[in-house]
Every structure is written in structure tokens, then in C-alpha cells.
Design an enzyme around this catalytic site. Structure first.
Site, PDB file in Angstrom:
ATOM      1  N   ASP A  63       2.294   4.065  17.828  1.00 43.15           N
ATOM      2  CA  ASP A  63       2.170   4.094  16.375  1.00 43.15           C
ATOM      3  C   ASP A  63       3.393   4.766  15.761  1.00 43.15           C
ATOM      4  OD1 ASP A  63       0.112   3.893  13.949  1.00 43.15           O
ATOM      5  OD2 ASP A  63       1.131   5.828  13.820  1.00 43.15           O
ATOM      6  N   TYR A  68       9.094   7.530   9.198  1.00 45.28           N
ATOM      7  CA  TYR A  68       9.348   8.588  10.183  1.00 45.28           C
ATOM      8  C   TYR A  68      10.835   8.709  10.515  1.00 45.28           C
ATOM      9  CZ  TYR A  68       4.300   8.094  11.080  1.00 45.28           C
ATOM     10  OH  TYR A  68       2.936   8.013  10.965  1.00 45.28           O
ATOM     11  N   LYS A  97       5.069   0.733   9.580  1.00 44.54           N
ATOM     12  CA  LYS A  97       4.440   0.849   8.267  1.00 44.54           C
ATOM     13  C   LYS A  97       5.464   0.689   7.146  1.00 44.54           C
ATOM     14  CE  LYS A  97       1.266   4.226  10.283  1.00 44.54           C
ATOM     15  NZ  LYS A  97       2.094   4.751  11.382  1.00 44.54           N
ATOM     16  N   HIS A 130       1.779   1.749   4.204  1.00 47.00           N
ATOM     17  CA  HIS A 130       1.623   3.150   4.596  1.00 47.00           C
ATOM     18  C   HIS A 130       0.738   3.930   3.614  1.00 47.00           C
ATOM     19  CE1 HIS A 130       3.867   6.458   7.043  1.00 47.00           C
ATOM     20  NE2 HIS A 130       2.594   6.771   6.859  1.00 47.00           N
TER      21      HIS A 130
END
Length: 298
Positions: A63, A68, A97, A130
Site C-alpha cells: 500500500d 507519500y 492514491k 486519497h
């Protein structure tokens, strides 16, 4: 092992309902995932190493997210494990996402293609919105004005979802879903005129689904609409100052979890993960500690 009882690893996971959950579009998601979000103090090289350890330990669900800002490192780990024969691409279930700054329909595919370029992969297995809140497009993924107020954008969730559907139709994402949506926001998508693809899952993250907040109503709603609930932050251990009261109890120090851990000769973390799995929730567990990564897979 790559071949189990004459079946490939991917086939084995699909055949075993304890290992995978079926999505409403026919694909399957491994019930235990490895989370890759890293705080600023974690070196990027550690992300690559931890992801490799996770794959070696048996994790097949990885994931991640554009937000990120570490998909190059995660992609490197996946490609290295493919190159050394540990897994094939089809054995890995990779989630990315869409950030809130890319909700405008014309930006959705472009953002996914950026993720794929960083990963050096041809497709993602799951692509999520997201957050349900659009923000103004900006190189800064959390655009703000001088007083710290977020710069929101005026984008209809329906339009964003149509762009997500086109990504699935183009083969860039095998499945599409949402993250951090409440029931009302899910209903907005499900009731959309001309809906082509339902969200396959709703990932609720950052302390929103664990034994202290079991999300039973949201879980029941998702199940009734054939949507898988995915839990991130399931161990309640990420105590970010902006989101969690410092005086709140530590989940893994809970006396009941401790007593159960002693009874079953497990750790409080494993009891917590098992609790969610037995409720039919897909769980994403994050750690950069080799011992805990291997332990979580047990």
C-alpha cells in the site's frame, strides 16, 4: 514458494478466501497489506529495504500513495524482488492514491501516469481517491495560504470519479476505490447518474479503524454495498501530534489485549490485527522493523 500444490502463487491466493478478499469487479485483494508511509525522519533507502523484507516475509499487498513521495523507492524494491525470482508482477497487489491537489478530471490520469513512471510499472492493481476533499492544484501537496488555511478547490466528486473510471478502462489501474470517505460521500458516488464502476473499497486511515474505534456502522454499510473496508493505522501506534491527543491511551498497552496476548502466546499487535481480519476487514500494517514485519505476517 512460487508454486504451491501445482498452482502459481497468484492462483493460490485467489483460491484461498482466508488470504484474499474478492472485490466487486472480480479481482482479489490480499487481506494483509504492507504500509509504506514514512515519517520525514525515516531515510528513503529504508523504504526500499523494508519493502523487500516485507515481500520476502510473504506480503503481497503493498500500500502506497503519490502523496507519500517515495514511490521510486517502493518501486525499486518490487522490481528487485521480481528480478531475483521471489515474485512475479502478477503476484504483487500494488495500491497507489490520487492526491487531493489532482482532483480536477484532466489531472487524474496524468497523476497516475506520474506514479507509474516513478514505479517503473505498467499498471497499479488499485487506485484510490486519497481524500474526498479537493485542493487547489499545486506542486505542494498540501497547499496553504499565509494563515495556514487550506486552499480548497471546487471540483465535483462525480467528475473526479469519472476520470478514475477512465483510468480503469485504459488498463492503468485494475481496480478503483476511495479512501477516507464517510457514508454520505460513498452514497454520492454510488448514486452518481451513469455510474460505470463502483468503488471496490474504502480505505479508512490514520486511527480510524482499530479496536478502540471499530467502525461497525461504516463496515455494515460497505458490506451491504459490496465494498471492502480497508483499515490503515490499525495498531493505533502512529501518534502524530496534529491528530492524536498525547493523553490518549496506547492501544497496544491495553490490559485486555495484553491478557489475550498472554493467553494465546501472541503479541498485542497480532491480537489487534486478527480482530480486524476476523471481522472481514482488509488490514494494512506498517513497520520498518524487520522482526515486527515478519511477526505481523504470522
Amino acid at each position: 514458494h512460487p508454486v504451491i500444490a501445482g498452482k502459481t502463487e497468484a492462483e493460490h491466493f485467489k483460491m484461498n478466501p482466508k488470504l484474499c478478499a474478492e472485490l466487486n469487479d472480480g479481482h482479489h485483494i490480499p487481506v494483509l497489506g504492507f504500509g509504506t508511509y514514512d515519517p520525514e525522519e525515516v531515510p528513503k533507502s529504508m523504504i526500499t529495504e523494508a519493502t523487500k523484507i516485507a515481500i520476502d516475509a510473504g506480503f503481497r499487498h503493498i500500500d502506497a500513495a503519490y502523496m507519500y513521495q517515495n514511490e521510486e523507492e517502493v518501486g525499486l524494491a518490487i522490481r528487485d524482488k521480481i528480478a531475483d525470482g521471489t515474485v512475479k508482477r502478477e503476484d504483487i497487489f500494488y495500491t497507489s492514491k490520487l492526491p487531493s491537489t489532482c482532483h480536477r478530471p484532466e489531472l487524474v490520469r496524468l497523476c497516475l501516469e506520474k506514479s507509474l513512471k516513478k514505479l517503473q510499472l505498467d499498471y497499479v492493481d488499485l487506485y484510490l481517491t486519497h481524500f474526498p476533499v479537493p485542493m487547489k492544484p499545486d506542486n505542494n501537496l498540501n497547499p496553504t495560504v499565509e494563515n495556514g488555511k487550506i486552499l480548497f478547490d471546487t471540483v465535483d466528486l462525480h467528475d473526479t470519479w469519472e476520470a478514475m473510471e477512465k483510468c480503469k478502462d485504459a488498463g492503468l489501474a485494475k481496480s478503483i476505490g476511495v479512501s477516507n470517505f464517510n457514508r454520505r460521500q460513498l452514497e454520492m458516488i454510488l448514486n452518481k447518474p451513469g455510474l460505470k464502476h463502483k468503488p471496490v473499497c474504502n480505505q479508512v486511515s490514520i486511527h480510524k479503524c482499530h479496536p478502540y474505534l471499530n467502525q461497525s456502522k461504516l463496515l455494515d454499510y460497505c458490506k451491504s454495498n459490496d465494498i471492502v473496508l480497508v483499515a490503515y493505522g490499525a495498531l493505533g501506534t502512529q501518534r502524530y501530534k496534529n491528530w492524536v491527543d498525547e493523553n490518549a491511551p496506547y492501544l497496544l498497552e491495553d490490559p485486555i489485549l495484553g491478557a489475550m496476548a498472554e493467553k494465546y502466546k501472541k503479541t498485542p499487535a497480532l491480537i489487534s490485527l486478527r480482530y480486524l481480519l476476523q471481522r472481514g476487514i482488509v488490514v494494512v500494517a506498517k513497520s520498518f522493523n524487520e522482526k515486527r514485519i515478519k511477526e505481523n505476517m504470522k
